[in-house]
Structure formats: structure tokens, C-alpha cells
Design an enzyme around this catalytic site. Structure first.
Site, short mmCIF file in Angstrom:
data_model
loop_
_atom_site.label_atom_id
_atom_site.label_comp_id
_atom_site.label_asym_id
_atom_site.label_seq_id
_atom_site.Cartn_x
_atom_site.Cartn_y
_atom_site.Cartn_z
CE LYS A 11 -3.94 -2.21 2.28
NZ LYS A 11 -4.98 -2.06 3.33
CE1 TYR A 51 -9.52 -2.92 0.33
CE2 TYR A 51 -8.70 -1.09 -0.95
CZ TYR A 51 -8.47 -2.16 -0.10
OH TYR A 51 -7.19 -2.47 0.31
CG ASN A 114 -3.65 -2.28 6.80
OD1 ASN A 114 -3.55 -1.90 5.64
ND2 ASN A 114 -4.59 -3.12 7.19
CG HIS A 117 -5.58 -6.39 0.14
ND1 HIS A 117 -6.76 -6.44 0.83
CD2 HIS A 117 -5.71 -7.28 -0.88
CE1 HIS A 117 -7.57 -7.30 0.24
NE2 HIS A 117 -6.96 -7.83 -0.80
CD GLU A 128 -8.95 -9.46 -3.35
OE1 GLU A 128 -9.75 -8.99 -2.52
OE2 GLU A 128 -7.82 -9.89 -3.04
P1 CMP Z 1 -7.49 -4.52 3.61
O1 CMP Z 1 -7.05 -5.91 3.92
O2 CMP Z 1 -6.87 -3.86 2.45
O3 CMP Z 1 -9.08 -4.55 3.40
C1 CMP Z 1 -9.93 -3.52 3.83
C2 CMP Z 1 -9.20 -2.40 4.45
O4 CMP Z 1 -9.99 -1.47 5.13
C3 CMP Z 1 -8.27 -2.95 5.51
O5 CMP Z 1 -7.21 -3.63 4.88
C4 CMP Z 1 -7.89 -1.70 6.27
O6 CMP Z 1 -6.76 -1.06 5.73
C5 CMP Z 1 -9.11 -0.82 6.04
N1 CMP Z 1 -9.81 -0.63 7.30
C6 CMP Z 1 -10.37 -1.56 8.07
N2 CMP Z 1 -10.90 -0.99 9.16
C7 CMP Z 1 -10.65 0.34 9.06
C8 CMP Z 1 -10.94 1.45 9.88
N3 CMP Z 1 -11.61 1.30 11.02
N4 CMP Z 1 -10.53 2.66 9.47
C9 CMP Z 1 -9.86 2.81 8.29
N5 CMP Z 1 -9.57 1.77 7.47
C10 CMP Z 1 -9.95 0.56 7.85
#
Ligand code: CMP
Length: 140
Positions: A11, A51, A114, A117, A128
Site C-alpha cells: 500500500k 473495495y 496498514n 492487503h 482480485e
Molecule cells: P485490507 O485488507 O486492504 O481490506 C480492507 C481495508 O480497510 C483494511 O485492509 C484496512 O486497511 C481498512 N480498514 C479496516 N478498518 C478500518 C478502519 N476502522 N478505518 C480505516 N480503514 C480501515
């Protein structure tokens, strides 16, 4: 156990800190092979489609903004039990809950930023992968 493929995104928070190689080292150390990889700047349409399952969530807008804020590296990973194995390598979505040695424990900044993914199931992985790769871009 059959060889499986999963989809990964490094990311924008990770590419901004020049962590592509550090993330890839943890992926390869776990025995997963990077069989497809490209650095792209996701369009808003791509991020919203990717998403779509989270469209009703309060963080959807923030998530799309973040994922289009800078370059990402999209990847296809291959190996035994690749979907589950990569989820273990990534660690928990919330980095404060991620185990030692995982990508998110080492590098993630927050639950939103984070770093990586990974697909949650083999069926999702196939969908995906097809959103970002054509067959001739994946070399196993
Ligand atoms: P990802 O695995 O990419 O799939 C969905 C994403 O939503 C997740 O990783 C997080 O980065 C994001 N996400 C989940 N919960 C939150 C939250 N409370 N606030 C912001 N982003 C979120």
C-alpha cells in the site's frame, strides 16, 4: 496441499517509505514466490471497484482516498496454502494486534495505513488477481 495463488497489494504508506524490498523479503522468507508484480497508481474507479464490499462502511471514503494517494505494488503470490500463509505473514489488520515477525507488526502505521492487503479466500484471490493482471503477466 496444492499450489495456490493469492493477491497482494503493498500500500501507499509502504511504498512512500521505500519498503517494497523489505516487504518482499518477508514474503519470500515465508516460502511464497512472487510470480506477478507491478507498480501502479490506482485510479479512483479501480479502488472503488476493488473495495466495493466495504462500500457501506464508514471508512470507505478514507480507504479509497488512501489507496489512490500514491503508488502501490500489486502482486500475485504462489505457494502451498498461499492465501492462509500470506495472511499469517501480514499479521492482524490492526498493527497493534499483529504478531511479532509479521509485516504489519514491523511496518504498518495504523489500521488504515496498514502497509499490505492480502486476499481472504482462494475464490476472492482469483477475482482480485483478474482485476489487475492478465494471464501473460503472471509467470510461475
Ligand atoms: P485490507 O485488507 O486492504 O481490506 C480492507 C481495508 O480497510 C483494511 O485492509 C484496512 O486497511 C481498512 N480498514 C479496516 N478498518 C478500518 C478502519 N476502522 N478505518 C480505516 N480503514 C480501515
Amino acid at each position: 496441499m496444492a499450489i495456490e495463488r493469492t493477491f497482494s497489494i503493498i500500500k501507499p504508506d509502504a511504498t512512500a517509505r521505500n519498503l517494497t524490498g523489505a516487504v518482499n523479503a518477508l514474503i519470500e522468507k515465508a516460502g511464497l514466490r512472487i510470480v506477478g508484480q507491478k507498480r501502479i497508481h490506482m485510479t479512483r474507479a479501480q479502488a472503488e471497484a476493488f473495495y466495493a464490499v466495504h462500500k457501506a462502511r464508514p471508512f470507505f471514503g478514507e480507504l479509497v482516498e488512501f489507496m489512490t494517494s500514491g503508488p502501490v505494488v500489486v502482486q500475485v503470490l504462489e505457494g502451498e496454502n498461499a492465501v492462509l500463509k500470506y495472511r499469517e505473514v501480514m499479521g492482524a489488520t490492526d498493527p497493534s494486534k499483529a504478531a511479532e515477525g509479521t509485516i504489519r507488526k514491523a511496518h504498518a502505521k495504523s489500521i488504515g495505513e496498514n502497509s499490505v492487503h492480502g486476499s481472504d479466500a482462494a475464490e476472492t484471490a482469483a477475482i482480485e488477481i483478474a482485476q489487475f493482471f492478465s494471464g501473460n503477466e503472471i509467470i510461475g
